[in-house]
Design a protein around this motif. Sequence first.
Motif, PDB file in Angstrom:
ATOM      1  N   GLY A 189     -24.216 -11.751  40.556  1.00  0.00           N
ATOM      2  CA  GLY A 189     -23.062 -12.375  41.173  1.00  0.00           C
ATOM      3  C   GLY A 189     -23.180 -13.854  41.504  1.00  0.00           C
ATOM      4  N   PRO A 236     -24.299  -7.127  29.910  1.00  0.00           N
ATOM      5  CA  PRO A 236     -23.270  -6.235  30.416  1.00  0.00           C
ATOM      6  C   PRO A 236     -22.976  -6.612  31.867  1.00  0.00           C
ATOM      7  N   ASN A 237     -21.819  -6.246  32.328  1.00  0.00           N
ATOM      8  CA  ASN A 237     -21.447  -6.611  33.684  1.00  0.00           C
ATOM      9  C   ASN A 237     -21.072  -5.369  34.466  1.00  0.00           C
ATOM     10  N   PRO A 238     -21.800  -4.946  35.463  1.00  0.00           N
ATOM     11  CA  PRO A 238     -23.050  -5.519  35.939  1.00  0.00           C
ATOM     12  C   PRO A 238     -24.224  -5.080  35.065  1.00  0.00           C
ATOM     13  N   ASN A 256     -20.213  -8.205  38.588  1.00  0.00           N
ATOM     14  CA  ASN A 256     -20.749  -9.374  39.303  1.00  0.00           C
ATOM     15  C   ASN A 256     -21.558  -8.973  40.528  1.00  0.00           C
ATOM     16  N   TRP A 257     -22.118  -7.775  40.497  1.00  0.00           N
ATOM     17  CA  TRP A 257     -22.921  -7.262  41.603  1.00  0.00           C
ATOM     18  C   TRP A 257     -22.125  -7.296  42.915  1.00  0.00           C
ATOM     19  N   LYS A 278     -22.467 -17.777  41.199  1.00  0.00           N
ATOM     20  CA  LYS A 278     -21.334 -18.524  40.657  1.00  0.00           C
ATOM     21  C   LYS A 278     -21.704 -20.001  40.599  1.00  0.00           C
ATOM     22  N   ASP A 331     -19.816 -17.769  35.785  1.00  0.00           N
ATOM     23  CA  ASP A 331     -20.170 -16.636  36.639  1.00  0.00           C
ATOM     24  C   ASP A 331     -21.283 -15.838  35.990  1.00  0.00           C
ATOM     25  N   CYS A 332     -22.199 -15.336  36.829  1.00  0.00           N
ATOM     26  CA  CYS A 332     -23.278 -14.507  36.294  1.00  0.00           C
ATOM     27  C   CYS A 332     -22.976 -13.035  36.548  1.00  0.00           C
ATOM     28  N   PRO A 333     -23.036 -12.194  35.515  1.00  0.00           N
ATOM     29  CA  PRO A 333     -22.704 -10.790  35.704  1.00  0.00           C
ATOM     30  C   PRO A 333     -23.800  -9.996  36.415  1.00  0.00           C
TER      31      PRO A 333
END
Lengths: 293, 158, 181
Positions: B110, C82-84, C167-168, B112, B105-107
């Motif tokens: 979003g 970092p998330n997001p 994750n936006w 995937k 998953d990409c933070p």
Amino acid sequence: MSVQTTEPKAGPPDPKPGIGAWGKLSRAIYRQAPEVFDNLRQLPYNLYKSIYRTTAFPKTERERSEAFFNSFLLHIQPAKIEKHALRFNYTFGLGLISFYLFLLLTVSGILLMFFYVPSVEQAYNRMLDLRSSVSYGMILRGMHFWSANCMIGAVFFHMCRVFYTGAYKPPREFNWVIGVLLFVLTLVLGFTGYLLPWDQLAFWAITVGANIAGKADYVSDHLAMIPGVPNMHMGVMMKNALLGGDTVGQEALIRFYVLHVALLPSILFFLIVIHFWRIRKDGGISSPKESPE
Amino acid sequence: MSINYEREKQELTRRNFVSLSGWSIFTLGLLGAGGLFARFFWPNVRYGPPSKFSIGKPGNYPDGAQQTFIDQKVSVIRHGSNIGAISLVCKHLGCTVAPSATGYDCPCHGSKYDAIGQVTHGPAQANLDWFGISLLPSGDLQVDKSDIRTVSAYYGVK
Amino acid sequence: MAKRVREEEIFPRNPNKTYGLMELVKGSSPRVDRGPEDMVSAWPHLLIREALLFAATFLVILALSVWCVPPLEKQADATKPPNPAKAPWYFLGLQELVSYDAFWGGLGIPGLVIVGLMAIPYLDRHHSGIGRWFARSRTTAVTLFTVLFVIPTIVLIILGTYFRGPNWGFYPPWGMPVEPQ
Ligand code: HEM
Ligand code: FES
């Protein structure tokens, strides 16, 4: 305004005729003394007059105009101005606020440069030092930070006010175009400055931003579909030129630093000067008298 | 009050033509010089970790294993007798993806990817890169990040 | 020129004024045709306003920097996004667009917007409604600019700033998950 001049007064007769060089010198001093004394008395006035060519408290209309003509900094502005242009609820002073914020940014930025080191090992620690070991370091950083953020808002709303008052119509078309460039440059300055603290926010925002530039490949990929056109990989080229490599690292930091502290502010200042010059040449700021209604 | 915009017609006389050509050459020269300086910005040497690195013996990876080499941004997986090296750089805008229950998953925005790096959810539009693997004389496996492959470019081990 | 008008009729001299009409020129500057009556001296009327505005700007910035400390996150770490991962607020509108499509959101649309903005004064040249806010005669232009530029810019920035979480993903500001550190 006439400058007072003092005739060198004839001094009292020499006390006694001197002998040799020493005598000549003492006689000369004795004769000139009253004039020097007068000059010293007038020194504050003469000093002021030599620097600033007009009275400090202009009273007549003419002196007030001269106050503007005779000062380098003020002559950029007109000596007479339409009442309408002074109404706060016409411009909300937004253009001027943008300019003031630019000045504050320049001053606080130059001060910050005395402490900041654009190296991936040091940059972040220097930001921490600003908090812990530099007097008023945080206020200085705060001024730079808040001026930058407010300037972006001020420039945006200035642009809105120019649109909503129809102030971009002929003959001011080109000043609007310069304005759009100023808007873009202000944003780019914000972008380049964002990397400098070298914290997590900085690193990832610039990573994403640089990869957006990389997406220009889309254009060259499509161009390359035309027979005979080579694929120029425009995006990769732009990204590499921006970062000096594939990823955000030391090369990117020094590039962003130079852009942020030297190149972009110079261009911005140059464009601001043209912006102001055009306001004068286009007849001051817009006025309802210009429309037919 | 009315404002009069007169458009003067410009004639292309011989004299204008010569002056126009002169200025064009001048401008072209400047553009050429500008091009040189633009080239100055394009790096010839990249700084950074070397693109080849060792991931140890094949025996370190049991069937079904997944191991992350975060400094290199590479994930190594083993399926049966196949070993694969998947890039952890998101194909959207270059954030580092994290292994998750469903794959990667990409933070940042979003995206995937599934367990072998195929994109399952946008905004990314391409699958994660795979890298070439080779066996060193020492018996170690080596991943070469400059050797970019597509999904399922496994390296077979006995 | 059959009739010579007497000079005094065109250039009347008023001994109480420091200025007078010296010459008639052809031109498009709004100064032409405008009586000097509604002009005031820049000193002190303009100068005092400028000085006050500077003082106000400076004080606001000073107050902000004393009471609102700018953020500084952990040191940059290329392995842990970092998330997001968010850009500065003024680019969050752009980031929102980018999350739909990288090329069009990041380069295509912004490029078109900039070119479009620059084109405005060459497309809308009619001399009406200058110098007044939201002039009635410019309703179309005002509506277009607001709907196509101002509102999208502001809405996208608010979306990206307050409604985007891990994750936006889309979350309302009151239901924003807190990132486990
Ligand atoms: C660095 C940014 C900028 C600075 C420092 C600046 C400064 C100024 C100042 C001091 C004025 C005088 C009137 C006022 O205060 O409103 C002005 C007017 C003007 N500005 Fe700007 N400006 C900037 C950006 C822009 C932008 C982004 C635009 C539009 C795209 C723009 C277009 C104009 C125009 C057309 C005028 C003439 C307005 C009139 O005649 O009423 N400027 N600017
Ligand atoms: S960088 Fe991964 S989704 Fe945008």
